[in-house]
Write a protein that holds these residues in place. Structure first.
Motif, PDB file in Angstrom:
ATOM      1  N   GLU A 272       0.726  -1.188  -0.063  1.00 45.62           N
ATOM      2  CA  GLU A 272      -0.088   0.160  -0.102  1.00 45.62           C
ATOM      3  C   GLU A 272       0.683   1.028   0.157  1.00 45.62           C
ATOM      4  O   GLU A 272       0.452   2.530  -0.332  1.00 45.62           O
ATOM      5  N   ARG A 273       1.922   1.142   0.544  1.00 48.60           N
ATOM      6  CA  ARG A 273       3.137   2.272   0.704  1.00 48.60           C
ATOM      7  C   ARG A 273       4.086   2.138  -0.322  1.00 48.60           C
ATOM      8  O   ARG A 273       4.918   2.926  -0.315  1.00 48.60           O
ATOM      9  N   ALA A 274       4.104   1.232  -1.310  1.00 51.95           N
ATOM     10  CA  ALA A 274       5.080   1.165  -2.486  1.00 51.95           C
ATOM     11  C   ALA A 274       6.146   0.869  -1.862  1.00 51.95           C
ATOM     12  O   ALA A 274       7.347   1.282  -2.305  1.00 51.95           O
ATOM     13  N   ILE A 275       6.184  -0.155  -0.914  1.00 52.48           N
ATOM     14  CA  ILE A 275       7.699  -0.681  -0.241  1.00 52.48           C
ATOM     15  C   ILE A 275       7.805  -2.108  -0.421  1.00 52.48           C
ATOM     16  O   ILE A 275       6.881  -2.634  -0.450  1.00 52.48           O
ATOM     17  N   GLN A 276       8.981  -2.051  -0.744  1.00 48.98           N
ATOM     18  CA  GLN A 276       9.429  -3.502  -1.299  1.00 48.98           C
ATOM     19  C   GLN A 276       9.983  -4.411  -0.209  1.00 48.98           C
ATOM     20  O   GLN A 276      10.938  -3.860   0.414  1.00 48.98           O
ATOM     21  N   PRO A 277       9.627  -5.524  -0.005  1.00 48.54           N
ATOM     22  CA  PRO A 277      10.395  -6.385   1.143  1.00 48.54           C
ATOM     23  C   PRO A 277      11.429  -7.046   0.489  1.00 48.54           C
ATOM     24  O   PRO A 277      11.414  -7.312  -0.484  1.00 48.54           O
ATOM     25  N   VAL A 278      12.459  -7.171   1.400  1.00 47.21           N
ATOM     26  CA  VAL A 278      13.602  -7.839   1.020  1.00 47.21           C
ATOM     27  C   VAL A 278      13.812  -8.977   2.074  1.00 47.21           C
ATOM     28  O   VAL A 278      13.982  -8.665   3.186  1.00 47.21           O
ATOM     29  N   LEU A 279      13.651 -10.190   1.517  1.00 43.01           N
ATOM     30  CA  LEU A 279      14.031 -11.451   2.645  1.00 43.01           C
ATOM     31  C   LEU A 279      15.291 -11.410   3.083  1.00 43.01           C
ATOM     32  O   LEU A 279      16.263 -11.915   2.099  1.00 43.01           O
ATOM     33  N   LEU A 280      15.738 -11.386   4.225  1.00 38.50           N
ATOM     34  CA  LEU A 280      17.047 -11.797   4.615  1.00 38.50           C
ATOM     35  C   LEU A 280      17.219 -12.850   5.649  1.00 38.50           C
ATOM     36  O   LEU A 280      16.167 -12.727   6.577  1.00 38.50           O
TER      37      LEU A 280
END
Length: 339
Positions: free
Chosen positions: A100-108
């Motif tokens: 919704e906030r145009a934030i991409q998750p990065v799995l670490l």
């Protein structure tokens, strides 16, 4: 627009607002009315505008990414993560809030001392704007390292005493008490429990919460065997409990997978569930609904908790360093056929 891509000006015309307003929405500036934000986001979706991330980062000093960190100190990391529906439920809760906030998750993944050090260094260099941390072990040092580095972090689970970090948590002891009181109310007087691994953050809360109810009712012996959050470990634990305590008439497992394994073992050995032995689980995951019989279980709203975790982190990032916030969720007992 011809062959060029949509611009901020195109979005502004579509939404009926100024270019400056569109820029504030795209860059996450908070002083824009919610209805105007919705209008701008709708216009962005209609015309297919894609922000220039490089230019946006220069303005906001943010990457537009958030690290979703799975952290462990013990062995068997891959098996632990991918055999348990819990982690998929965390992802399901986090994604909509970030999207919704145009934030991409990065799995670490931080499964060793070296990996934890590299992860903190990566985030410290601006690799992501903050971290959502899901620890698998009680003694995991990663959160303390992130706090010491001054990185925006929110934890799934309660932090150690003295750690100033945002978190979401669940009243695990209260959930276990609900299961115990239900089993007592249905006439069970010889309970046992399949507990979580001793290293798990929630292990003692669920074990003590369950046992204390029966002790308060005068049941002085509540045997337990520790499992590993898997169906197979639930089967093995149930076998041991029946061998050592054949009088057992109720079993509470610290997650649904172990409870499902217990039901499988009982059914295969001709023990009626719930007629002879009642079985209750914890989580209300898909495993509870697929078990035969379907499991009575303590509902932990993992997706809602994960969404709240993501929301707390986004607020922390956008506020530029507000005080860490937290939220604790209350349990609900879901009664099905296994009790």
């Amino acid at each position: 627009m011809g062959n060029r891509g949509p611009t901020l000006e195109d979005v502004a015309r579509e939404a009926g607002v100024s270019r400056a307003t569109v820029s504030r929405v795209v860059n996450g500036v908070r002083n824009v009315a919610p209805d105007i934000q919705r209008s701008v986001r709708d216009a962005i979706a209609r015309i297919g505008y894609t922000p220039n991330q490089a230019a946006r980062s220069l303005v906001t000093r943010r990457t537009g990414t958030v690290a979703l960190v799975l952290s462990a100190t013990g062995s068997g990391f891959t098996a632990r993560v991918f055999s348990d529906p819990f982690f998929g439920r965390v992802v399901d809760g986090v994604l909509p809030v970030l999207r919704e906030r145009a934030i991409q998750p990065v799995l670490l993944v931080a499964e060793s001392e070296q990996a934890r050090t590299q992860l903190v260094e990566y985030l410290g260099r601006g690799g992501a704007d903050g971290a959502l941390v899901v620890p698998l072990d009680e003694d995991d040092p990663l959160t303390a390292m992130l706090v010491a580095a001054g990185l925006p972090t929110v934890l799934f689970g309660r932090p150690h005493d003295g750690e100033r970090i945002g978190f979401v948590d669940f009243d695990n002891a209260a959930g276990a008490r609900l299961a115990a009181e239900h089993l007592w109310a249905t006439g069970r007087r010889r309970p046992a429990t399949i507990a979580a691994p001793a290293t798990a953050p929630t292990a003692d809360e669920r074990l003590d919460g369950f046992r204390n109810v029966f002790v308060a009712h005068g049941v002085t012996s509540v045997p337990f065997v520790r499992g590993r959050f898997t169906v197979d470990s639930g089967r093995r634990a149930m076998a041991r409990l029946l061998e050592e305590h054949p009088e057992t008439d109720a079993v509470f497992a610290a997650n649904d997978l172990m409870a499902r394994g217990a039901c499988q073992y009982l059914r295969e050995h001709g023990v009626d569930v719930p007629g002879t032995v009642a079985v209750a689980g914890f989580d209300d995951s898909v495993a509870a609904r697929r078990a035969r019989p379907r499991l009575t279980t303590v509902r932990q709203p993992v997706e809602v908790m994960a969404a709240a975790m993501a929301g707390l982190l986004v607020e922390r990032i956008e506020s530029g360093g507000a005080e860490p916030a937290s939220k604790v969720f209350e349990p609900v007992l879901v009664v099905r056929e296994s009790t």
